[in-house]
Design an enzyme around this catalytic site. Sequence first.
Site, mmCIF file in Angstrom:
data_model
loop_
_atom_site.group_PDB
_atom_site.id
_atom_site.type_symbol
_atom_site.label_atom_id
_atom_site.label_comp_id
_atom_site.label_asym_id
_atom_site.label_seq_id
_atom_site.Cartn_x
_atom_site.Cartn_y
_atom_site.Cartn_z
ATOM 1 N N THR A 1 5.065 2.881 5.755
ATOM 2 C CA THR A 1 3.588 2.464 6.239
ATOM 3 C C THR A 1 3.102 3.292 6.895
ATOM 4 O O THR A 1 3.609 3.787 7.917
ATOM 5 C CB THR A 1 3.613 0.876 6.653
ATOM 6 O OG1 THR A 1 2.078 0.782 7.315
ATOM 7 C CG2 THR A 1 4.279 0.723 7.955
ATOM 8 N N ILE A 2 1.713 3.587 6.788
ATOM 9 C CA ILE A 2 1.077 4.424 7.561
ATOM 10 C C ILE A 2 0.663 3.701 8.957
ATOM 11 O O ILE A 2 0.281 4.511 9.966
ATOM 12 C CB ILE A 2 -0.261 4.985 6.936
ATOM 13 C CG1 ILE A 2 -1.313 3.899 6.759
ATOM 14 C CG2 ILE A 2 -0.114 5.806 5.817
ATOM 15 C CD1 ILE A 2 -2.806 4.254 6.394
ATOM 16 N N ASP A 3 0.970 2.466 9.168
ATOM 17 C CA ASP A 3 0.613 1.566 10.071
ATOM 18 C C ASP A 3 1.705 1.750 11.267
ATOM 19 O O ASP A 3 1.357 1.169 12.326
ATOM 20 C CB ASP A 3 0.250 0.070 9.785
ATOM 21 C CG ASP A 3 -1.167 -0.062 8.979
ATOM 22 O OD1 ASP A 3 -1.716 0.959 8.635
ATOM 23 O OD2 ASP A 3 -1.408 -1.061 8.353
ATOM 24 N N ARG B 1 -23.971 14.728 19.209
ATOM 25 C CA ARG B 1 -23.968 13.039 18.946
ATOM 26 C C ARG B 1 -22.835 12.199 19.415
ATOM 27 O O ARG B 1 -21.870 12.884 19.842
ATOM 28 C CB ARG B 1 -23.826 13.124 17.438
ATOM 29 C CG ARG B 1 -25.285 13.467 16.701
ATOM 30 C CD ARG B 1 -25.266 13.361 14.985
ATOM 31 N NE ARG B 1 -26.543 13.595 14.706
ATOM 32 C CZ ARG B 1 -26.492 13.930 13.284
ATOM 33 N NH1 ARG B 1 -25.600 14.315 12.666
ATOM 34 N NH2 ARG B 1 -27.903 13.842 12.892
ATOM 35 N N GLY C 1 6.241 -2.116 3.256
ATOM 36 C CA GLY C 1 5.979 -2.457 4.878
ATOM 37 C C GLY C 1 6.321 -3.808 5.101
ATOM 38 O O GLY C 1 7.332 -4.582 4.814
ATOM 39 N N THR D 1 6.585 -6.727 2.215
ATOM 40 C CA THR D 1 7.560 -6.270 1.494
ATOM 41 C C THR D 1 8.975 -6.741 1.991
ATOM 42 O O THR D 1 9.607 -7.303 1.333
ATOM 43 C CB THR D 1 7.478 -4.709 1.088
ATOM 44 O OG1 THR D 1 6.257 -4.478 0.636
ATOM 45 C CG2 THR D 1 8.884 -4.386 -0.007
ATOM 46 N N GLY E 1 -5.649 0.536 9.783
ATOM 47 C CA GLY E 1 -4.631 -0.075 10.781
ATOM 48 C C GLY E 1 -5.511 -1.386 11.240
ATOM 49 O O GLY E 1 -6.434 -1.536 11.946
ATOM 50 N N ARG F 1 0.401 -4.878 -4.628
ATOM 51 C CA ARG F 1 0.467 -5.858 -3.472
ATOM 52 C C ARG F 1 0.979 -7.285 -4.189
ATOM 53 O O ARG F 1 -0.060 -7.700 -5.134
ATOM 54 C CB ARG F 1 -0.948 -5.956 -2.563
ATOM 55 C CG ARG F 1 -1.064 -4.837 -1.807
ATOM 56 C CD ARG F 1 -2.184 -5.181 -0.823
ATOM 57 N NE ARG F 1 -2.451 -3.877 0.003
ATOM 58 C CZ ARG F 1 -1.717 -3.308 1.100
ATOM 59 N NH1 ARG F 1 -0.473 -4.212 1.357
ATOM 60 N NH2 ARG F 1 -2.345 -2.386 1.650
ATOM 61 N N GLY G 1 0.968 -1.528 -0.084
ATOM 62 C CA GLY G 1 0.081 0.097 0.232
ATOM 63 C C GLY G 1 0.923 1.259 -0.075
ATOM 64 O O GLY G 1 1.925 1.285 0.746
#
Length: 355
Positions: free
Chosen positions: A132-134, A169, A109, A112, A177, A73, A10
């Site tokens: 990675t954003i994770d 609300r 990531g 990979t 993630g 991927r 990703g």
Amino acid sequence: MKFGILTSGGDCSGLNAVIRAICLYIEQNVKNAEIVGIPDGYGGLIRGESFPLKQEDFSDILDRGGTILRTSRQPFKMMTVAENGSSRLQRMCENYRRMGLDCLFTLGGAGTHKTAALLSMEGCNVVGLPKTIDNDIYGTDVTFGFQTAVEVATEAIDRIRTTAASHGRTMLIEIMGNKAGWLTLHAGIAAGADMILIPEIPFSVDRVCDFVAAQRGAGKAYTIIAVAEGAVLASEVKFKKSERVFVRTERGESTVTQHLAEVLQERTGYETRSSVLGYLQRGGTPCAFDRLLSSRLGGYAAQLAASGKFGVTAAVAGNRITFNALTEIAGKYKLVAPDGDIVRFAKSIGIGFGV
Ligand code: F6P
């Protein structure tokens, strides 16, 4: 020396900044160097495709989102499966040699890195870079792309807060993630979420409902809940991911966020809405932190390669850029410790985790 670069898995912000830094370092420091880009991640290497990366390709890309090399991927489990007489791993090794590469940079990531370790064990000279954003790559304090995603998610929660307050609300914000809750945890704390639900801390719907009811009872006018897409109900922990998806689909709910929003509204009586941030978190220009980190990591990785250090991946330890052996980190994840510092801190200021 001939260097190849690929971006796999990703995408995230900062990939182009890394590509640029690798190329700039090589241009400045390695005589008679040749650099090629391999398109579509490991897909391009499997097919044996490459193209020259020239100055005009890598200048002006520092702040550009996505990846100029494109990505894809490629499931790790397929790498060693024989198809028409050879595996993808074998074809990648053959193409590495046929292209005459002396080193391959793999920007990616956890998945990979597993494939990079295989390539390295097969004799290819590989240097990895942690993307990675994770933020879940083992052995590095931080990955590039993470901080930009934290900024995006934080701003999104800030925006949702004002509409939550106007309507009184309960708002659930689903953040990316799947295995790791770092992004949800950091953005949740930064944006002042009341509750944070992450995969590492399975939650109880009853506890979430009690928390919201208690907060409202104490005078809070609205509630913000940051939910990682991979958050799990304590009652679902025993199921594999595919089984969880099956159970949810059977109930007519696609995600845990949707399930929770419906139950919360019904049980607490407060209007409840949810927003899924999705790919917004992966796109766009990298923040200054990621531009600097990507540049440092890219330059350092190129320096490792130029000095003949292979089979490693660049990493951050404290304030230093360093490296780890690919075989040491492949297949491992860096997850949020349920009783670690940051979770304990969050709990100490009243943030709920649904337990
Ligand atoms: O790259 C990490 C990530 O963004 C995860 O947070 C998310 O679960 C996944 O990728 C989405 O993957 P895809 O791009 O294949 O939909």
